[in-house]
Each structure stands twice: as structure tokens, then as C-alpha cells.
Enzyme design. Structure first.
Site, PDB file in Angstrom:
ATOM      1  N   HIS A   1     -26.381 -17.928  25.247  1.00  0.00           N
ATOM      2  CA  HIS A   1     -25.260 -17.531  25.726  1.00  0.00           C
ATOM      3  C   HIS A   1     -24.522 -18.874  26.251  1.00  0.00           C
ATOM      4  O   HIS A   1     -23.849 -19.013  27.477  1.00  0.00           O
ATOM      5  CB  HIS A   1     -25.868 -17.260  27.415  1.00  0.00           C
ATOM      6  CG  HIS A   1     -26.350 -15.428  27.304  1.00  0.00           C
ATOM      7  ND1 HIS A   1     -27.175 -15.245  25.729  1.00  0.00           N
ATOM      8  CD2 HIS A   1     -26.156 -14.203  27.687  1.00  0.00           C
ATOM      9  CE1 HIS A   1     -26.975 -13.991  26.568  1.00  0.00           C
ATOM     10  NE2 HIS A   1     -27.061 -13.547  26.929  1.00  0.00           N
TER      11      HIS A   1
ATOM     12  N   GLU B   1     -16.428  -6.092  24.964  1.00  0.00           N
ATOM     13  CA  GLU B   1     -15.899  -7.496  25.077  1.00  0.00           C
ATOM     14  C   GLU B   1     -14.656  -7.554  24.316  1.00  0.00           C
ATOM     15  O   GLU B   1     -12.901  -7.487  24.179  1.00  0.00           O
ATOM     16  CB  GLU B   1     -16.215  -8.582  24.472  1.00  0.00           C
ATOM     17  CG  GLU B   1     -17.926  -9.687  25.563  1.00  0.00           C
ATOM     18  CD  GLU B   1     -18.485  -7.929  25.436  1.00  0.00           C
ATOM     19  OE1 GLU B   1     -18.751  -7.334  24.171  1.00  0.00           O
ATOM     20  OE2 GLU B   1     -19.818  -8.428  25.908  1.00  0.00           O
TER      21      GLU B   1
ATOM     22  N   HIS C   1       1.056  -0.878  -0.154  1.00  0.00           N
ATOM     23  CA  HIS C   1      -0.262  -0.227   0.215  1.00  0.00           C
ATOM     24  C   HIS C   1       0.809   1.029  -0.191  1.00  0.00           C
ATOM     25  O   HIS C   1       1.680   1.814   0.882  1.00  0.00           O
ATOM     26  CB  HIS C   1      -0.948  -0.148   1.189  1.00  0.00           C
ATOM     27  CG  HIS C   1      -1.601  -1.257   1.520  1.00  0.00           C
ATOM     28  ND1 HIS C   1      -1.377  -2.418   2.254  1.00  0.00           N
ATOM     29  CD2 HIS C   1      -2.490  -1.222   0.601  1.00  0.00           C
ATOM     30  CE1 HIS C   1      -2.151  -3.316   1.400  1.00  0.00           C
ATOM     31  NE2 HIS C   1      -3.511  -2.654   0.816  1.00  0.00           N
TER      32      HIS C   1
ATOM     33  N   HIS D   1      -4.686   4.221  -3.420  1.00  0.00           N
ATOM     34  CA  HIS D   1      -4.508   2.983  -1.663  1.00  0.00           C
ATOM     35  C   HIS D   1      -3.834   1.992  -1.694  1.00  0.00           C
ATOM     36  O   HIS D   1      -2.947   1.170  -0.439  1.00  0.00           O
ATOM     37  CB  HIS D   1      -6.383   2.519  -1.523  1.00  0.00           C
ATOM     38  CG  HIS D   1      -6.223   1.748   0.012  1.00  0.00           C
ATOM     39  ND1 HIS D   1      -6.425   2.305   1.192  1.00  0.00           N
ATOM     40  CD2 HIS D   1      -5.810   0.440   0.136  1.00  0.00           C
ATOM     41  CE1 HIS D   1      -6.697   1.151   2.029  1.00  0.00           C
ATOM     42  NE2 HIS D   1      -6.203   0.319   1.303  1.00  0.00           N
TER      43      HIS D   1
END
Lengths: 671, 671
Positions: free
Chosen positions: A476, A414, A35, A265
Site C-alpha cells: 500500500h 479504481e 482494421h 480482424h
């Protein structure tokens, strides 16, 4: 952009920044991949940061009080490699730049911390770097509070792209950093308005300035090619009381035909266009050649921090021996000797007492004895503190008014939590652990993989690890998550059966230097199975004989965690029918796999039928059931083959047939 | 809160809302688990929404033009179950409420779409619902554009909590919805300032109003207990031109001793406190009893939409037969007959031409023939459109000025993308597929698991599926990801070898009704291995004999995807040495596992040695190598046991020893 004007306005700056651009073009062209545009667009910001602000000494890349520079937009790796080469890092001679993206090079496609000094973290998966940076900044705050400003007082600088800011984890990072007022964290947003698919507004029109402000950041907006503006913005940011975002308007692939396009890019390898860009830059040397005076100016930048480092070393020498030794031990990540003794004492006490507790509770019992003797541990939870049992009495909460607090309320984040733990571990001086439900390893997964790839000894405390979670139901209840964690290279997955095994697992996890651990812990009580105290850590071998066959060995039952008790019950049933049955507890498959053949054969000899029981999917078990090369034993598995259900835990164990009766029946069917 | 004032101000509203609160208290107490506070806090908002605005008919829960109600804060499931019971949904008699969270009940701990009509999506893992809702709203826009306002014109309403808004996926959802100006999407934020660990500001001080505005949403702020304010806000939101957020200031566990505390988040089961709350409410009936006039008022709400539904049915009857049939086929998710014929034609052409292309390119070839005959497909990519090859010529881009566009630029939002696809599939009328790199299934993982749990036939187009990705290095090279996908229940994982197998995999994926598919596709070219045209879809059986042994069968090589070519080369080597060698192509382990014993034994007979080759970890392979019950064959695996590295693909295959030579050597070593 008027390149000529930029050249003449600040000629010395320009030539330094251009060295980055030219090396980038050359390396990407040689690799024929990579890149180009991002380093070309952010060269000015990076040049000013490194030249005027970043506290570092290229000759001492591990200096603990250096500023940290994190390239969250990791695809622009040539920006970092150019800087490390130009400023004189030993690991980055020009050969490494020439060898960009080739096997064995330190200059991998994306920056990899474990390949060379100078690379603070592994980036490429977008959003990770900015989220790591939150951990770096927390670590610095804690160490500053613990050891004082004289030993710890540095900044964390991040370059993040549009991709980083679109990834959800960036929101978790931004809002956590804002909440914690991490004022020594500075993020440069490479606002180039280009992604792979086209202009950013194809997919996003978020007002990033307003978004950061909404989470309590100070924001400045500047022209990312104006060295004076860049310098002033950094100077101002360093004085801020909140985390700092500097929105840098830049042109991707500045000065190249592909400037401001999504083509810019990627890999810009057209020779004529490269030549035209270099001419516009006024860059006349050959590929990979940097004019001596430019290289020399950069090397001076690389030495700029030496004096400050000497002063810091002097301050370290001046503190008491005790403090210096503790600082050095902490930064080296060496566990204190006391760890072994508190673990041993707990094991002895627990094997005598025979507690029937949940292993998440067992984990808390371990932490209660460990945290007082390991001041480097920093615990936390993603809003399940009481459920994960990760907060012990003495920790204190890390907050704006208590930087010595060692428990972090990560919020319902999380992914950000895991990425921040990676950052803390990478920073050094902190041994992070934190928890959520095992099922939500899913949310943390991209960062958990990076713990493993980056070789960081982060500890994941994953509770409620099966259908034993009960009524919360299949959303869960982990089923495939043990397999997922075990499938990941360089990860230790522990599923301890009782307090003793939990203590052993923690001891191993806390003494790792290059491997993360996942502790898979129950919500529900489990019986004590280790009643006979042994000083030795049996979990270290991954699996061991928990109960030998009472008569001629015909069956071997293998189990982990909450199912070890079930295997023991099944053994009683089989023995009562005269079927000699061994029970093997296997708290860590990876450690068992690392034992020599002789040990493995001793634990799992060929011949007897084998039944494994675990309240998860079978995947990963066949190796131990049938043997690596097959033909070792007839075998069966008792566990899950579907998602769970919503009901009390005992009902579910019956419903899904994970019972001692089922295990015994399978063994008999094979005999 | 002054409960008495609320009671007297709007008595009819109060008693309806209180029915929700009382049922919630009773059900949670009976289950002795669950979450009482959220339904009690949001009962007023839900009551006004259902009573005055939500377009639905309880007797026709599948009416395609109903408004969708999504409880993103899924732990508050009793809010939804209460509403479904009170308004008279057939699936929710009072017995189901009494049976909350018990085995076999439709009232699982968290709402599960597959258990009962009336539950639009499965929530509980936070942030998923709000992200699903973006997909619901996109689906509605597309169907409105395609079939007209007369057949599709409805809203998507979401209740999201603080947890949903802290999860990173919410940012991806919010920013995507803002970009796409999904004006028929209305989110209620349950602003109760409480999480499990304590008050929200323990972990977050984000100005949510400013944050939503930054992403292009209209925001209103109201008292979530004032029915007049709620009604006015919804009325205003329905007229908006952008997505709508209504910040509802509420009191969790309203009227209970635990009001406004984190205790109120959980299960409130204390009998005296329950009684006191009910007294404050003026609720005098026994547990699970709703006064007749209140039940009757709610049932009237349940019938409120019947007239509108009749009118809609009239409009459907009035359109042309062709349009009606197409609408009904689309909503039913039945593939048109033409699908089989275009797939067959492509297979024939490809087997004759023998293209050596990347399977991601093969996938594009399939989509080029499929998309024109399946107008319900909606493709996309997380900013890797050119790499994932998911955009075909005729799709058009879904945007504010082109609601008929069938390609979505999801941005760098893998998680939001997957969750939005779940929403589209759940809505019906859309068959979503989209792509990213296989390695970034990590980011999408929580939503991919839910595709499987929710039984939605989403198609994940995951390209760059191994070290064959090359120079981008280990951060981008999947190693454990095939195992992860295969470990997940109810997921079909396809790793096709060439154009023919890719076409077969797509055909299977596009005709699923209750199972998601993961297509694992190469970046690099693979040789055509299916040169002999067969009308039958061989991939349907999961594995088949690609090449039979030339002489007595001594070895079986099993491979997938890019390694099938390697296995064929290895076979040539072995056959040259007189070792009869079968090659089995195994594009889908799950489908092979679903075949009967006889078929599986025919493909993998006991006896010959087996070598599997796949550029991923071994986990998941042993079952096919050694046999389900062991002892079938001696076996070996050629693949990965560590993370990858950064180098050109061919170099990496050599470096990691995934070569025909290695496969042949392993077979010989076993013989």
C-alpha cells in the site's frame, strides 16, 4: 452470409452501409494498415443507429444535447471516420479518409478526440470506451437533474467488442452502470466471435448475456445485419429503465474472403479480394468514391437533427439569463470568479492559523470552500471516502433517487472510476475529481494515461502518498508512483506541503482546461510551512524559495510534500553550523520546468550543493539536482530505493533514513 | 447472530474458530491498526477448511504437493497469521502475533510471501489473490500432466471478499479459470455485505452467483458460520469438474458490537467491546493466550497432513532417478546446464549471420532454442500471439484436452495474465513468460509491481516498444513506459539492440530467482550491432563499450534497443568530422547500476560530452548523463517529450527528431 439477400431486402439501407464498408476497405488498403473487418461487420448497426435514432447534427458537432456515440472497439476507427465523412462533418472531407493513419491526419489509427470534432473520446486501449460511457451517462443524468430535461436529455451509445468485454475494466463499468441504473446508456456488443488470435472461445466462453443481466442490465439479442431488428431493438432500448445491452450477432469482414476469420480482424489489402467483395456488395464506383445518391442520403442523415437542435436552442434562449449563463459557463468549463476569492480567503486563514494537518485533510478543507461555489464538481472515492477526504458536507450522493448528488461511491473500482471521470470531463459540464490511495494509481493507470493524452482536466486525489501510510505495508506504500505520474506527458503532479500549498494546487487543477492533475497527499500530519500570507499562487511556478540562507548560500535543499518540514529542520541544523542554506519547496516539477531559464536559475543557482528529499525513488530528480545540461552542482538525494515495510510511519522514516539528520549530513558531505 | 447457539451446536469447532477471533482482536488492539472484522467473519470457514480438507503439514511448509491457501482479501491478514500460529508453523510463534504490523515482524499489515513460509502470496491490493490463484491452479494442472498424479494433485483454495470481486481483474481471472475448466480451484466468497464506505449495495448490486455461473463456474451458497454446511460444500466442490465458488453468507466482526457494520471492517480496539465479544464467545483467557486444549486441537490439525506427506515422499523416492531429479530441479527453479550452451550457440550464429530483424523476432529465435531445453517454461500472450512472437513450435496450447500444453491464450486480459504468471511462479515448477504491447504494461501494472515486491522471476515480453510501432498511434505507443518499469524496485528492464543482446537478456531473465524481467522489444527491424562473437554475456554488466572512439575520445553516445543503430550512425558522422566518439550500448540500466564504481567509470569516464538516445522520455537517464553526484559531463538527451502520433514508423522518427543527425548535432553543440 447471403449477401445477395441482404442487398435486395433493404436496398437503401444496404447501399448506405456498404459505403462504410467500401470506404473502410479503401482507406485501410491505402494506409496498408488498420482494421477492416470490424467496420464491415458493424456497418449495419451503425447505419441504423445514425439514420434512425442518434440525435446529432453534423453541422453542429458540439451541440451540448447531442447523443454521444462511442466506439469502444477503437481499432475499427474507419467505422467512425466513414460515418463522420458520410454525414458531412466539416473535419472529415474525403481527403482525411484518403490520408488515414498518416502524419497530421485527423484520421489517426485509433480515434483521438483532440484531433477533430465528432470524435467523442479516444479509444483503442480496449475497454476504455465502455467505461468512459458510464461517465458520459452519469454526466447526462446530473445535468438533466440540474438544468432540466429541456436542456439535457440524450443517450450514450457504445459499440464494444469482445476485447472490450474481456478487459477487467468492462466489469467495473458494467457493474457500476447497473448499480446506478443508467437507463440512457445503450451498449451494442459486436458479437463476431473473432479476436486476433482466433475465435473467441480460444480464450473465453463467458455467457455475456447472463453476465450483463447479473449486473442489472436489460439485454436483447439480435441479428446485427438485419436493419429491422436493429431498429426495433434500439427503439425498445430507448424506453428501458435500466442500462441496455444489445448483443448483435455479426460477421466480421462481411462479404470478404476473410469473413468470420481472425485475418478479417486486420488489414485486408489484397486487391482481388477487395474487388470481389465490392462486386458482391454491388459497389461499382472507384476507390474513395461514393455514388452521389448514397452520399446525399447520408448527408440527409447528417442534417436530420438540425430541427431538434434549433428547438433546443430555442429552449435555451427561453430560460432565464442567469440559468443560460450558468449552463454555458458550466459547459465551457470556465471556473467562476468566486473560486479565486475562496481560495485566497482559505490561504489567508490557514497561513495565520498554521494548522498541522495531513494534506488529505487540507484537501478536504479546500473542497469544503470550493464545492459550494463550483456546482460542476463531482467528487468520489473508490471505497475510501473517509480516507481520501473527498466528500464535503453539501455534495449529496449521486444515486437512483438523487440525480443531483455530486458524490459518487465508485466502489472498489479504481480503473472504472478513472475512466468514468474521463467520460464526465469529455461530456462537458462536469469537473470530476475522485480519490484512492496513491499506490493504487497502478490500478487506474491506463485511464490516467488517457486523461493526459485526451487533454482532460480530471483531478486525481491520491492520498496516503508514501511510507507515511505506515502499517499497511509495502503493498500500500507508493514508492515509484510519483515518478510514474511525472513520467507521463501532459500531467501536473502536485505534492503540496501544507494547507496553503494544497489550496494553491487545487486552484491550479480546477482551472486547467486541457491537463489532468494528480494531487499526492499525505495520510500523516505535516507542519504548516507557509505562515506568511501571499495573495499570489506560488505553486503556479512549480518551485519557489521557501526559506533563504541566513548567511552565504552554500547549500540548497529541495523538497516536496511531507518532506518540506524535514528540509526545514535540516536547514536549522546546517545554519546552526554556519552553513547558509536555502530551502526550495517544489510542489510541481512540471510547472517549474515550464518557467523560463531566468526564473529557474534564480531558484536553483549553480554553485551551492543541492540535496533533494522526497519519500519516493530518485528517478525524476536528477534534472533539478544536476541541472539539465549537467555540471551545475554537486548533489545528493535522500529518499527511497526499495519497497517500503510494515510499521508505524515514524519508525519507517527512521528506518529508511529519511530524516533531517540525513539531509544535513548529505549536504555536509558534499561541501 | 445467536452466538450462544453457535457455541453450543459445535463446541469443539467453536473454540477453534474463536481462537482465530480472539488472536485477531488482541493483535489488532496491540498494533492499534489493522482489520479485525474479516478474520472474525471467516473464522468458521477457515477452521473447517484447515481442519477437515486442506492438505498441508505445518512442519513442512514447502511440501510441493500441499494444497495452496490464498487469502485474496489480504487485509484480513490476522486470519492467516492466526491459522499459521495455531497449527504450529515454525515462522509463527506467539511473539510474531504480538508483534503484528511492527518493523521486522513476519506478520506485516498484509501477508507478504517473502517474509515467512506458509504465506503463499502477497495480497492486499484487491483482486490479486484470486487472479494469482488461477496461475496456481494452472501450474498444478501442468505439473500433474507432466509428472503424474502421484507427484502433483492438489487444490487451490481462495478467500475473496466483495472488494476482490469488484476489481476488474477478478473478472479476468474468473472468466479465464472458467474457460480453462480449472476444477481444482475453489473460491470462498466472504459475502458479508460490508465495505469500507458502508454496505456493498452503496456501490454494487451484482448477482455474484449468476456472474460466476456465466463464466462456467459451479456455485454453492451456504451459511458461512455453519460448520456442517461448510464441510459439505467443500467436499462437494472437491469433486467438481469446473472451478468452484462457494458463496458464504457471513457476519463481519461476528459477535462484536461492530458486527455487520463498516466499522467492523477496520481496527476494533475498544477494550470494553473486545471484552464483551470475548465473553459472548465464552473466551476467558488473557490476551494472546489460547487454552491448551484448543492449541493442542489446532496443532493436531497442523500435523494432520504428515502421513500424506510421508506417502508422497515415498512416491517421489519410488520414481526413476531421472524423473525425481527433473522434478526437483523444476521445483527449485534451477535452469538446466543446456541453457547456457544453446544461448551461446545462437549468439555465435547470430553474430556471424548479422540478422537485421525486429527484436521481438529475435526473442522468438531465442525461445525456439530455449523452450526445448527448458520444459518448465510456459508462454502466452494477451491475444497478440503473432505480434509478441511468444509461441514456439513445440509448445502446444494449454487447454482442457491438453494439460501438457505450454502456451496459454490468456485472452485480452493483460492484468489477469500478469497476476496468473505471478501465481505460477509462486507455485513453483513453472517459469512463466508472456507478452502484450509495451504500452499495455499499463493494464498489467498492479500485478507487475507485485512480481517485483514478491521477488518472482516472471518474464514480461513487451513488444512494439516505441513510436516504432507506427500507425496504431499514441494510444499504442509507449513513451513513459520504460521509465515506469525502471522506476519500480527489483525489476530488470532489458532493451536489447539485436539478436545477440536479446539472447543475453533472455539468459539473464531465465536464470533469475528473485527478480522479474521486462523485455522491451521492437516491432521494427534493427541492425545487428554485435558482429563479433563473445562467449561472455556482455548484457550482464548492463552497459558496455560497443564501439570505441577512433581518435581522442570527445563524445560518448549512449543508447538502447532500436536506437543503438542510430547511435552507431551518429558516431560515423562525428568520427568523419574528427570527433572521437564512443558508443555505449546500455541494454539494462539496473545491472549497470549494480556494477562497481570502477567498471562504471571505465564505461562512462568523466570528461567527454554525453548524448543519450532512446525513443522514450528522458526520465531515468540523467543519472548516466550527468553522473550520480553531478558535474561529470555536459550532456544532452535525444528522445520523446510528448505522446507519439499516428504515422509510419520512419516518418515518426523523423518527425520527433530521433535521428543520427540529431544525435550528432547535440554532441557537437556540447563540445
Amino acid at each position: 452470409m447471403d449477401i445477395a439477400a441482404l442487398r435486395t431486402a433493404h436496398p437503401e439501407h444496404w447501399s448506405k452501409a456498404t459505403a462504410i464498408r467500401a470506404l473502410t476497405l479503401d482507406a485501410v488498403a491505402a494506409a496498408n494498415s488498420g482494421h477492416s473487418g470490424m467496420p464491415m461487420g458493424m456497418a449495419d448497426v451503425a447505419t441504423v443507429l445514425f439514420s434512425n435514432h442518434l440525435k446529432f447534427d453534423a453541422s453542429a458537432p458540439l451541440w451540448p444535447d447531442r447523443d454521444r456515440f462511442i466506439l469502444s472497439a477503437g481499432h475499427g476507427s474507419m467505422l467512425l471516420y466513414s460515418l463522420l465523412h458520410l454525414t458531412g462533418y466539416e473535419d472529415f472531407p474525403i481527403e482525411e479518409i484518403r490520408n488515414f493513419r498518416q502524419l497530421g491526419a485527423k484520421t489517426a489509427g485509433h480515434p483521438e478526440n483532440f484531433l477533430a470534432h465528432g470524435i467523442e473520446t479516444t479509444t483503442g486501449p480496449l475497454g476504455q470506451g465502455i467505461a468512459n460511457a458510464v461517465g458520459f451517462a452519469i454526466a447526462e443524468e446530473i445535468l438533466r437533474a440540474r438544468f432540466g430535461k429541456k436542456l439535457a436529455d440524450h443517450h450514450t451509445y457504445v459499440i464494444a467488442g469482445d476485447g472490450c468485454l474481456m478487459e477487467g475494466v468492462s466489469q467495473e463499468a458494467i457493474s457500476l452502470a447497473g448499480r446506478l441504473e443508467l437507463s440512457q446508456l445503450v451498449v451494442f456488443w459486436d458479437n463476431n466471435n473473432i479476436t486476433i488470435d482466433g475465435t473467441v472461445d480460444l480464450a473465453d466462453r463467458t455467457d455475456q448475456v447472463a453476465r450483463f443481466k447479473a449486473s442489472g442490465w436489460d439485454v436483447q439479442e439480435i441479428d446485427g445485419h438485419d436493419p429491422v431488428a436493429i431498429d426495433a431493438a434500439i427503439a425498445k432500448a430507448k424506453k428501458g429503465k435500466r442500462p441496455q445491452m444489445i448483443a448483435c450477432k455479426t460477421h466480421i469482414a462481411l462479404g470478404h474472403a476473410a469473413q468470420d476469420t481472425s485475418k478479417g480482424h486486420g488489414a485486408l489489402t489484397d486487391k482481388d479480394q477487395m474487388q470481389a467483395a465490392k462486386e458482391a456488395y454491388g459497389w461499382t464506383t472507384g476507390p474513395f468514391e461514393v455514388p452521389a445518391e448514397v452520399k446525399s442520403a447520408w448527408e440527409e442523415v447528417g442534417r436530420r437533427g438540425a430541427e431538434e437542435r434549433f428547438a433546443w436552442e430555442g429552449r435555451l434562449a427561453d430560460v432565464s439569463d442567469r440559468k443560460r449563463e450558468e449552463f454555458e459557463r458550466t459547459m465551457a468549463g470556465t471556473a467562476p470568479k468566486k473560486l479565486a476569492s475562496v481560495i485566497r480567503a482559505l490561504k489567508k486563514q490557514a497561513s495565520e492559523a498554521g494548522h498541522s494537518v495531513a494534506t488529505r485533510k487540507a484537501s478536504e478543507m479546500v473542497l469544503e470552500v470550493v464545492n459550494p461555489v463550483l456546482p460542476e464538481t463531482v467528487g468520489g472515492s473508490a471505497d475510501l471516502t473517509g480516507s481520501n477526504n473527498t466528500k464535503t458536507g453539501d455534495l449529496g450522493v449521486f444515486d437512483t433517487d438523487n440525480r443531483e448528488g455530486r458524490f459518487i461511491h465508485y466502489g472498489i473500482r479504481e480503473h472504472g472510476m478513472a475512466a468514468a471521470m474521463n467520460g464526465m470531463a469529455l461530456h462537458g459540464g462536469i469537473r470530476p475529481y475522485s480519490g484512492t490511495f496513491m499506490c493504487f494509481t497502478d490500478y487506474a493507470r491506463p485511464a490516467m494515461r488517457l486523461s493526459a493524452l485526451m487533454q482532460q482536466p480530471v483531478v486525481y486525489v491520491m492520498t496516503h502518498d508514501s511510507i507515511g501510510l505506515g502499517e499497511d505495508g509495502p503493498t500500500h506504500q507508493p514508492v515509484e508512483h510519483l515518478a510514474i505520474s511525472r513520467a507521463t506527458p501532459n500531467t501536473l503532479v502536485f505534492r503540496p506541503a501544507d494547507v496553503v500549498e494544497t489550496a494553491e494546487a487545487w486552484e491550479i487543477a480546477l482551472t486547467q482546461s486541457g491537463t489532468p492533475s494528480v494531487l499526492s497527499l499525505t495520510r500523516q500530519n505535516t507542519p504548516a510551512v507557509r505562515r506568511d500570507h501571499k495573495t499570489r499562487n506560488l505553486t503556479e511556478q512549480g518551485a519557489y524559495v521557501l526559506a533563504e540562507a541566513g548567511s552565504k548560500r552554500q547549500a540548497i535543499l529541495i523538497a516536496t510534500g511531507s518532506e518540506v518540514g524535514i528540509a526545514m529542520e535540516a536547514r536549522d541544523m546546517l545554519e546552526a553550523e554556519g552553513i547558509g542554506t536555502r530551502v526550495v519547496s517544489m510542489p510541481c516539477m512540471e510547472l517549474f520546468a515550464a518557467q523560463d531559464d531566468a526564473y529557474r536559475k534564480r531558484i536553483l543557482p549553480a554553485g551551492p550543493v543541492r540535496v533533494a528529499v522526497e519519500a519516493g525513488v530518485r528517478m525524476g530528480w536528477d534534472r533539478w539536482l544536476m541541472g539539465e545540461r549537467g555540471r551545475e552542482a554537486k548533489a545528493a538525494f535522500v529518499g527511497m530505493s526499495s519497497f517500503g515495510a510494515s510499521a508505524p510511519a515514524e519508525v519507517l522514516y527512521d528506518h529508511f533514513g529519511i530524516t533531517a539528520e540525513a539531509v544535513a549530513a548529505q549536504a555536509k558531505a558534499l561541501l
